[in-house]
Design an enzyme around this catalytic site. Structure first.
Site, short mmCIF file in Angstrom:
data_model
loop_
_atom_site.label_atom_id
_atom_site.label_comp_id
_atom_site.label_asym_id
_atom_site.label_seq_id
_atom_site.Cartn_x
_atom_site.Cartn_y
_atom_site.Cartn_z
N GLY A 37 0.79 -1.23 0.00
CA GLY A 37 0.00 0.00 0.00
C GLY A 37 0.81 1.27 0.00
O GLY A 37 0.31 2.33 0.36
N SER B 36 1.99 2.96 -2.53
CA SER B 36 1.91 3.73 -3.78
C SER B 36 1.81 5.23 -3.50
O SER B 36 1.08 5.65 -2.60
CB SER B 36 0.69 3.30 -4.60
N GLY C 70 -0.70 -4.05 -11.93
CA GLY C 70 -1.92 -4.77 -11.59
C GLY C 70 -3.02 -4.67 -12.63
O GLY C 70 -4.16 -5.04 -12.35
N THR C 71 -2.71 -4.20 -13.83
CA THR C 71 -3.74 -4.04 -14.86
C THR C 71 -3.86 -5.26 -15.76
O THR C 71 -4.87 -5.42 -16.44
CB THR C 71 -3.44 -2.82 -15.75
N ILE D 245 0.73 -10.73 -9.99
CA ILE D 245 2.00 -11.46 -9.83
C ILE D 245 1.94 -12.21 -8.51
O ILE D 245 1.73 -11.61 -7.45
CB ILE D 245 3.19 -10.49 -9.85
N ARG E 9 7.12 13.97 6.80
CA ARG E 9 6.18 14.48 5.81
C ARG E 9 4.76 14.45 6.35
O ARG E 9 3.99 15.42 6.23
CB ARG E 9 6.30 13.65 4.53
N TYR F 144 15.44 14.02 -8.28
CA TYR F 144 14.33 13.83 -7.34
C TYR F 144 14.15 15.17 -6.64
O TYR F 144 15.04 15.62 -5.93
CB TYR F 144 14.72 12.73 -6.36
#
Length: 541
Positions: A131, A133, A261-262, A266, A398, A459
């Site tokens: 989770g 992402s 995941g489309t 996996i 953050r 970055y």
């Protein structure tokens, strides 16, 4: 490193390791000095019990019910990823896209059975690893009326087989980074893939997003460590042949690496391993001029020395996250080996740095550990150690700043070396102009996370004063301006954070038209009902 504790439903990591006390006071003080007009009132997250989640619209069949949960906590914890905009929406109790059910398969057959049921019933399936992402990749942001099931692979967490002769292992996709390394340790081998999300992300997530890991050069992406994949799709299960390399047509693994995941779920992978490093060398090189530091970093990337760490911090990044004041930049440099001492490699790297005006405030540090090695590149000194410690706390800090109405987020890209100066100037300008327009004041930082012989992966970090209740919209405006600047100046919309839903507009313009058609055809063949992560990579429906 792993943290035991209670996972936070709304933010990063565990509740026990959230920023509080003296750390919160010190962080607030630094931000107040940087942004003196910011409103730094702390806003606490809501209790899960108070969230107004949408009614559950589907009921699992009896044969699958034991795998599924509809508890408010599970639904809340699986609604968003861990991007700034996810955390802020959680803090506001905005969980309008909560999944109807969370399923936790225990076997590959469970995965197939869940996909069969959802295909028959038209239920969207959102594959979910740790989770972590940051691009909207696990959010059921779907058309109104479309039910969603989040498929959490966390129970598929074992190393099934180790081949010490070929130095590879067959590993289930739901294993979190620390548990994976714990299982490999008795063999003396390691995958050695350490993204910042290492503790809270899975092998399957790394593969599905083409994650970037520990190495700043050479083996920068999980692709480089992948030997073979096993994938369950609504149209059947496929397994690629385990080989060191092959020229037999387009690679089947490449189709699923980065597929988010489309195309399928996996479930297993054969991964290339290595012996645990025993020799390490670390140094922090200071430069008075940023342009010269970039040139030194390019020389290192093209030298064939392959440092394991080669992170260049601009002055703002060095100050904010390493506590170092520099007029130019700081290069954090490291080498590691399981086979030999690293003196000649470090000596030549420092010679290249000195050729471009670099100097060492402290000598390089060399260490040698026992045969078991360690999980991460060791030690370091000065800016290296300060930055590494800050790096591990960045996501927690953050979250703390998000609670205080700050807009604090990152974005990354990659470009060829000849384009970097122009791209860096354009992105910095776009970010500063957007910050000035929507926030008033703020700071933009830059570092290199990875460097390739043909280009760096810059970055960027944003620190800006926001308005409570508006910070998501403020960030979205900044993000849009920056993404357009990246697209206009030859960068990629993502080097290692994936596309998800948030990067889709720019991804659509980056990929070639014929490839988009081929990907659409593959989606149609493997997922004819279009249930797998609708809206990611391709339009839903």
């Amino acid at each position: 490193m792993t943290h035991a504790g209670t996972r936070s439903w709304w933010g990063w990591g565990t509740v026990e390791h959230a920023v509080r006390g003296a750390e919160r006071t010190a962080l607030t003080g630094r931000v107040a000095g940087l942004l003196p007009d910011a409103d730094l009132t702390v806003h606490l997250p809501p209790d899960v019990a108070s969230l107004a989640l949408s009614p559950v619209r589907v009921t699992a069949p009896r044969s699958l019910a034991h795998l599924c949960s509809a508890t408010p906590y599970d639904r809340a914890a699986h609604t968003h990823g861990k991007a700034f905009r996810d955390v802020v929406r959680n803090l506001h109790g905005d969980l309008r896209h909560a999944p109807d059910l969370v399923a936790r398969p225990r076997t590959e057959q469970d995965v197939a059975d869940l996909l069969d049921w959802c295909t028959r019933e038209g239920i969207a399936v959102i594959p979910f690893g740790g989770g972590s992402s940051v691009v909207g990749g696990v959010e059921p942001r779907l058309a109104d009326g479309c039910p969603a099931l989040t498929l959490d692979t966390g129970h598929l967490d074992r190393v099934l087989e180790v081949d010490p002769v070929s130095r590879s292992a067959r590993i289930q996709a739901g294993v979190l980074g620390p548990h994976l390394e714990d299982q490999l340790r008795p063999s003396g081998l390691t995958l050695r893939h350490f993204p910042q999300s290492f503790e809270y992300s899975t092998l399957g997530g790394w593969l599905a997003t083409r994650a970037g890991g520990h190495y700043a050069t050479l083996y920068t992406h999980i692709d480089d460590l992948t030997q073979a994949l096993r994938v369950v799709t609504p149209s059947g299960t496929g397994e690629s042949r385990r080989l060191p390399a092959s020229g037999a047509g387009p690679s089947p693994d490449r189709m699923f690496l980065g597929s988010e995941g489309t195309l399928g779920v996996i479930t297993e992978a054969w991964m290339r391993l290595q012996r645990r490093p025993r020799w390490r060398a670390n140094a922090s090189v200071h430069f008075a001029d940023f342009t010269a530091a970039v040139a030194a970093t390019r020389a290192l990337a093209q030298s064939g020395l392959h440092p394991s760490n080669c992170r260049l911090l601009d002055p703002a990044e060095a100050l904010v996250n390493a506590g170092v004041t520099t007029g130019g930049s700081v290069l954090i440099l490291a080498f590691e080996s399981a086979d030999h001492p690293l003196g000649p490699w470090m000596d030549r790297a420092l010679e290249l740095c000195r050729d471009h005006g670099g100097h060492l405030p402290a000598p390089a540090r060399h260490t040698h550990t026992g045969a078991d090695g360690a999980d991460e590149a060791g030690g370091g000194a000065g800016a290296d150690r300060s930055w590494r410690s800050s790096f591990l706390r960045m996501p927690y800090q953050r979250d703390a700043l998000a609670q205080q109405s700050l807009v604090v987020e990152t974005f990354e890209t990659a470009c060829t070396w000849d384009r970097f100066e122009e791209l860096h100037a354009a992105v910095t300008h776009a970010a500063n102009e957007a910050i000035r327009t929507v926030c008033g004041t703020g700071v933009v930082t830059c570092r290199f996370t990875h460097v390739h012989p043909d280009g760096p992966a810059p970055y960027f970090g944003i620190y800006a004063a926001g308005r409570w209740g508006s910070t998501v919209a403020q960030w979205d405006d900044i993000k849009a301006a920056v993404c357009q600047a990246i697209a206009d100046h030859g960068g990629t919309i993502t080097h290692h954070h994936a596309v998800g839903r948030d990067h889709r507009p720019w991804y659509d313009t980056q990929r070639p038209g014929p490839f988009a058609a081929a990907l659409t055809a593959a989606k149609s063949a493997l997922d004819p009902a279009g249930i797998l992560n609708p809206g990611v990579l391709l339009p839903a429906g």
